[in-house]
Design a protein around this motif. Structure first.
Motif, PDB file in Angstrom:
ATOM      1  N   GLY A 220      20.971  19.078 -27.483  1.00 59.36           N
ATOM      2  CA  GLY A 220      21.957  19.477 -26.494  1.00 59.36           C
ATOM      3  C   GLY A 220      21.952  20.921 -26.069  1.00 59.36           C
ATOM      4  N   TRP A 221      21.155  21.761 -26.733  1.00 57.60           N
ATOM      5  CA  TRP A 221      21.181  23.200 -26.459  1.00 57.60           C
ATOM      6  C   TRP A 221      20.759  23.502 -25.023  1.00 57.60           C
ATOM      7  CZ3 TRP A 221      22.767  27.395 -29.275  1.00 57.60           C
ATOM      8  CH2 TRP A 221      22.360  28.658 -28.827  1.00 57.60           C
ATOM      9  N   GLY A 222      21.667  24.137 -24.274  1.00 60.48           N
ATOM     10  CA  GLY A 222      21.344  24.593 -22.920  1.00 60.48           C
ATOM     11  C   GLY A 222      21.141  23.510 -21.896  1.00 60.48           C
ATOM     12  N   THR A 223      21.521  22.262 -22.183  1.00 62.90           N
ATOM     13  CA  THR A 223      21.292  21.170 -21.231  1.00 62.90           C
ATOM     14  C   THR A 223      22.328  21.136 -20.128  1.00 62.90           C
ATOM     15  OG1 THR A 223      22.618  19.610 -22.535  1.00 62.90           O
ATOM     16  CG2 THR A 223      20.259  19.770 -23.046  1.00 62.90           C
ATOM     17  N   GLY A 224      23.506  21.726 -20.367  1.00 60.57           N
ATOM     18  CA  GLY A 224      24.580  21.645 -19.390  1.00 60.57           C
ATOM     19  C   GLY A 224      25.346  20.344 -19.465  1.00 60.57           C
TER      20      GLY A 224
ATOM     21  N   ALA B 161      29.278  17.031 -22.733  1.00 59.73           N
ATOM     22  CA  ALA B 161      29.585  16.645 -24.116  1.00 59.73           C
ATOM     23  C   ALA B 161      29.072  17.709 -25.087  1.00 59.73           C
ATOM     24  CB  ALA B 161      28.955  15.298 -24.431  1.00 59.73           C
ATOM     25  N   TYR B 162      27.816  18.148 -24.872  1.00 64.04           N
ATOM     26  CA  TYR B 162      27.253  19.167 -25.754  1.00 64.04           C
ATOM     27  C   TYR B 162      27.866  20.539 -25.480  1.00 64.04           C
ATOM     28  CZ  TYR B 162      23.740  15.619 -26.785  1.00 64.04           C
ATOM     29  OH  TYR B 162      23.104  14.467 -27.179  1.00 64.04           O
ATOM     30  N   GLU B 163      28.085  20.812 -24.194  1.00 61.54           N
ATOM     31  CA  GLU B 163      28.683  22.092 -23.826  1.00 61.54           C
ATOM     32  C   GLU B 163      30.042  22.259 -24.504  1.00 61.54           C
ATOM     33  OE1 GLU B 163      30.398  24.208 -19.799  1.00 61.54           O
ATOM     34  OE2 GLU B 163      28.614  22.952 -19.644  1.00 61.54           O
ATOM     35  N   GLN B 164      30.815  21.168 -24.521  1.00 62.39           N
ATOM     36  CA  GLN B 164      32.126  21.205 -25.162  1.00 62.39           C
ATOM     37  C   GLN B 164      31.996  21.504 -26.654  1.00 62.39           C
ATOM     38  OE1 GLN B 164      35.110  21.086 -23.889  1.00 62.39           O
ATOM     39  NE2 GLN B 164      36.217  21.119 -25.822  1.00 62.39           N
ATOM     40  N   LEU B 165      30.980  20.957 -27.268  1.00 60.70           N
ATOM     41  CA  LEU B 165      30.768  21.174 -28.701  1.00 60.70           C
ATOM     42  C   LEU B 165      30.547  22.655 -29.000  1.00 60.70           C
ATOM     43  CD1 LEU B 165      30.050  20.285 -31.652  1.00 60.70           C
ATOM     44  CD2 LEU B 165      27.676  20.178 -30.840  1.00 60.70           C
ATOM     45  N   PHE B 166      29.592  23.260 -28.294  1.00 60.06           N
ATOM     46  CA  PHE B 166      29.242  24.642 -28.599  1.00 60.06           C
ATOM     47  C   PHE B 166      30.340  25.619 -28.184  1.00 60.06           C
ATOM     48  CE2 PHE B 166      24.913  22.709 -28.196  1.00 60.06           C
ATOM     49  CZ  PHE B 166      24.540  22.895 -29.510  1.00 60.06           C
ATOM     50  N   THR B 167      30.900  25.430 -26.992  1.00 60.86           N
ATOM     51  CA  THR B 167      31.914  26.374 -26.533  1.00 60.86           C
ATOM     52  C   THR B 167      33.200  26.244 -27.333  1.00 60.86           C
ATOM     53  OG1 THR B 167      32.629  24.815 -24.803  1.00 60.86           O
ATOM     54  CG2 THR B 167      31.013  26.483 -24.193  1.00 60.86           C
ATOM     55  N   SER B 168      33.513  25.041 -27.811  1.00 65.85           N
ATOM     56  CA  SER B 168      34.740  24.874 -28.597  1.00 65.85           C
ATOM     57  C   SER B 168      34.639  25.572 -29.937  1.00 65.85           C
ATOM     58  CB  SER B 168      35.030  23.381 -28.814  1.00 65.85           C
ATOM     59  OG  SER B 168      34.011  22.778 -29.598  1.00 65.85           O
TER      60      SER B 168
ATOM     61  N   TRP C 276      29.031  30.205 -18.348  1.00 62.55           N
ATOM     62  CA  TRP C 276      28.155  31.352 -18.629  1.00 62.55           C
ATOM     63  C   TRP C 276      27.456  31.166 -19.967  1.00 62.55           C
ATOM     64  CZ3 TRP C 276      32.287  35.640 -17.355  1.00 62.55           C
ATOM     65  CH2 TRP C 276      32.398  35.755 -15.973  1.00 62.55           C
ATOM     66  N   PHE C 277      28.206  30.672 -20.946  1.00 63.40           N
ATOM     67  CA  PHE C 277      27.639  30.510 -22.280  1.00 63.40           C
ATOM     68  C   PHE C 277      26.505  29.485 -22.258  1.00 63.40           C
ATOM     69  CE2 PHE C 277      27.883  28.802 -26.724  1.00 63.40           C
ATOM     70  CZ  PHE C 277      27.443  29.955 -27.351  1.00 63.40           C
ATOM     71  N   THR C 278      26.678  28.421 -21.491  1.00 60.85           N
ATOM     72  CA  THR C 278      25.627  27.417 -21.366  1.00 60.85           C
ATOM     73  C   THR C 278      24.384  28.024 -20.709  1.00 60.85           C
ATOM     74  OG1 THR C 278      27.260  25.653 -21.181  1.00 60.85           O
ATOM     75  CG2 THR C 278      25.039  25.148 -20.449  1.00 60.85           C
ATOM     76  N   GLU C 279      24.596  28.822 -19.658  1.00 60.59           N
ATOM     77  CA  GLU C 279      23.476  29.485 -18.985  1.00 60.59           C
ATOM     78  C   GLU C 279      22.765  30.456 -19.926  1.00 60.59           C
ATOM     79  OE1 GLU C 279      22.222  29.000 -15.765  1.00 60.59           O
ATOM     80  OE2 GLU C 279      23.431  27.205 -16.121  1.00 60.59           O
ATOM     81  N   LEU C 280      23.558  31.136 -20.759  1.00 65.28           N
ATOM     82  CA  LEU C 280      22.982  32.065 -21.723  1.00 65.28           C
ATOM     83  C   LEU C 280      22.068  31.331 -22.702  1.00 65.28           C
ATOM     84  CD1 LEU C 280      22.943  34.984 -22.880  1.00 65.28           C
ATOM     85  CD2 LEU C 280      24.854  34.298 -24.343  1.00 65.28           C
ATOM     86  N   GLN C 281      22.466  30.130 -23.108  1.00 66.90           N
ATOM     87  CA  GLN C 281      21.642  29.328 -24.011  1.00 66.90           C
ATOM     88  C   GLN C 281      20.275  29.044 -23.371  1.00 66.90           C
ATOM     89  OE1 GLN C 281      23.785  25.776 -25.070  1.00 66.90           O
ATOM     90  NE2 GLN C 281      25.597  26.905 -25.738  1.00 66.90           N
ATOM     91  N   LYS C 282      20.317  28.640 -22.112  1.00 74.02           N
ATOM     92  CA  LYS C 282      19.066  28.301 -21.416  1.00 74.02           C
ATOM     93  C   LYS C 282      18.126  29.500 -21.362  1.00 74.02           C
ATOM     94  CE  LYS C 282      21.111  24.889 -18.244  1.00 74.02           C
ATOM     95  NZ  LYS C 282      21.406  24.607 -16.823  1.00 74.02           N
ATOM     96  N   LYS C 283      18.702  30.680 -21.051  1.00 71.18           N
ATOM     97  CA  LYS C 283      17.872  31.860 -20.802  1.00 71.18           C
ATOM     98  C   LYS C 283      17.438  32.561 -22.092  1.00 71.18           C
ATOM     99  CE  LYS C 283      19.923  32.735 -16.259  1.00 71.18           C
ATOM    100  NZ  LYS C 283      20.690  33.660 -15.407  1.00 71.18           N
ATOM    101  N   SER C 284      18.154  32.292 -23.183  1.00 67.81           N
ATOM    102  CA  SER C 284      17.872  33.019 -24.428  1.00 67.81           C
ATOM    103  C   SER C 284      16.698  32.437 -25.199  1.00 67.81           C
ATOM    104  CB  SER C 284      19.103  33.021 -25.333  1.00 67.81           C
ATOM    105  OG  SER C 284      20.160  33.707 -24.730  1.00 67.81           O
ATOM    106  N   THR C 285      16.704  31.124 -25.360  1.00 68.19           N
ATOM    107  CA  THR C 285      15.668  30.521 -26.201  1.00 68.19           C
ATOM    108  C   THR C 285      15.609  29.016 -25.972  1.00 68.19           C
ATOM    109  OG1 THR C 285      14.832  30.448 -28.479  1.00 68.19           O
ATOM    110  CG2 THR C 285      17.194  30.077 -28.175  1.00 68.19           C
TER     111      THR C 285
END
Length: 518
Positions: free
Chosen positions: A75-79, A82-89, A102-111
């Motif tokens: 689920g990392w960086g997929t947008g 369901a996964y976004e809610q997991l990580f941001t929560s 923004w946090f989801t976009e950061l995941q995509k761009k970081s690694t």
């Protein structure tokens, strides 16, 4: 460690402040232990000495960790919501929708997801506990109370193991602090104090922040035509502008009142309040007592249970910084002869630091099981937070014993006043003073409120109330509006200087009035 050493060497840094965020805190600890001569200050935010796999070893914990790795991999960086809610929560439970994106976009761009899993596996295995006693550099530790990534206790554990470190709890649930929350402002404030940043270095930022505050103040006054004080009331004449602060203090008020009205009393209720000077903590407790102790007029209908019990509570205020031992013991012992409920406000609980008698005197009363309700509210303002005040108190004779008598749920920090609070205190003081003198203040010129809120010399509730009284004295008896001119004595130079500047800066606030009612 080798990467960090390479960066420091390539930059040619002789000595520098090192900030370790989250799991970067462990690396910063390791570097400071190995190179104390190069680290001037160590700052740790949301950090831990142990990875989760080291700190939690039960089967359930291991299953949770494996589940986290699986969810990260897919689920990392997929947008995917369901996964976004997991990580941001977990990382930012109080973040806004835009910030979560923004946090989801950061995941995509970081690694990549695969590399994120590798990182997390390494994070789980961190263990730098053995290095903590070896830290010799000045260390500041900050941690959010509701942090779900690395628990609050991890930060507190660092503070107990790193010699002479300073711990600051932040009132937030976010691991990643949001720019608009008070915890972020507190983080900046504490970091600057710790680093002793010279004023001239921060001059530009201070001027910028001052300008932003001025703009917010003007905007607030422009869009406000009427204020009903009851909407901001916590208790009696005590008001707060921020809703979260207001509700927290209402909860505290209700707990104190419930303790005083309890019919089955097995032990006393003890509370500890920390607040910076000028936040109005004394006035808050006074107002709680006033609603319970003054007789209610026959024509006035009871509003709630506390109003119905007026006249049944005695109030004792004792300032430890001013009182002598004989006086304090006499006041406390005299109250034991009464069967009425008592509210004790012990101010400057952190005063008389060189004496042992204050805490020795108080302890028997905090422990007493007298059947009549007794509520003790202990208040102080030393240090920069509740944690630092408690640390200072605990270092004194019987200090740790005294603190142990106050459960964590009964410890409260009262935030400093905002610009909105300064306006409310001024209006409430004018209304109260007007009633006491048989006058009715119904409107206040907005320019007058702008002056009061911007005046750094009026930075406490007590100063604002005294200033409001002097203004009321200059207001003509037949007038029900407080004007800007009533703030000053005739010929006051400050009046002229501020007036000339205001004509250009805020002409819209001149001859514009804000209606005020209870």
């Amino acid at each position: 460690m080798e990467d960090l050493e390479a960066v420091v060497d390539s930059l040619g840094l002789e000595k520098f402040a090192l900030l370790g965020l989250s799991h970067g805190g462990a690396l910063s600890i390791a570097y400071a232990a190995r190179h104390p001569e190069r680290v001037s200050h160590l700052i740790l935010y949301g950090a831990s000495a142990l990875g989760r796999a080291k700190a939690r070893s039960s089967m359930r914990d291991l299953e949770e960790l494996n589940a986290m790795l699986t969810l990260t991999r897919v689920g990392w960086g997929t947008g995917n919501p369901a996964y976004e809610q997991l990580f941001t929560s977990i990382f930012m439970p109080d973040g806004k929708a835009e910030e979560r994106h923004w946090f989801t976009e950061l995941q995509k761009k970081s690694t990549t997801p695969e590399n994120a899993v590798r990182f997390i596996k390494e994070f789980f295995q961190i263990n730098v506990q053995d290095l903590l006693p070896k830290i010799t550099v000045p260390t500041l530790i900050l941690h959010s109370r509701g942090d779900l990534v690395l628990p609050f206790d991890d930060g507190r554990d660092l503070a107990t193991r790193i010699p002479h470190s300073h711990f600051v709890p932040l009132n937030s649930r976010n691991h990643i602090l949001m720019e608009d929350e008070e915890a972020w402002k507190e983080f900046l404030l504490e970091t600057r104090k710790f680093l002793k940043v010279p004023d001239q270095s921060m001059g530009g930022r201070d001027e910028y922040e001052s300008e932003i505050q001025a703009q917010e103040l003007v905007s607030l006054l422009e869009r406000t035509s009427e204020i009903e004080l009851s909407k901001y009331r916590v208790v009696g004449s005590y008001t707060r502008y921020d809703e979260k602060t207001r509700n927290a203090l209402k909860d505290l008020k209700q707990k104190i009142v419930s303790g005083l009205l309890a019919s089955n009393v097995s032990k006393h209720e003890n509370y500890l309040i920390w607040a910076r000077p000028g936040s109005g903590k004394t006035f808050f407790v006074n107002q709680v007592t006033e609603t319970l102790s003054r007789p209610r007029p026959k024509t006035e209908k009871p509003q709630d249970s506390s109003e119905m019990n007026r006249g049944k509570v005695e109030y004792v205020q004792l300032n430890l910084a001013e009182a002598e031992e004989t006086e304090a013991r006499l006041i406390l012992s005299t109250s034991e002869k009464s069967n009425k409920p008592y509210l004790f406000f012990i101010d400057e609980i952190d005063g008389k630091s060189g004496k042992s008698w204050p805490y020795e005197t108080l302890l028997p009363y905090l422990d007493s099981s007298k059947g009549t309700p007794r509520v003790f509210v202990l208040a102080g303002s030393s240090g920069y937070s509740m944690a630092e005040m408690k640390s200072l108190m605990a270092s004194r004779p019987k200090g740790a014993d005294l603190i142990s008598r106050i459960p964590d749920s009964n410890q409260f920090e009262i935030p400093s006043m905002t610009l909105g609070d300064k306006i409310l205190v001024t209006l409430a003081s004018l209304r109260r003073a007007g009633r006491d003198s048989g006058r009715d203040v119904t409107e206040v010129e907005k320019l007058a409120l702008y002056y009061v809120a911007k005046n750094n010399g009026l930075d406490s509730a007590r100063q604002l109330r005294e200033f409001a009284l002097r203004c009321l004295e200059r207001m003509p008896s037949e007038e029900d509006r407080l004007k800007f001119d009533h703030l000053f004595a005739p010929g006051d130079q400050a009046n002229k200087e501020f007036w000339f500047g205001a004509r250009t800066a805020v002409p819209q606030l001149i001859d514009s009035y804000l209606a005020v009612s209870d």
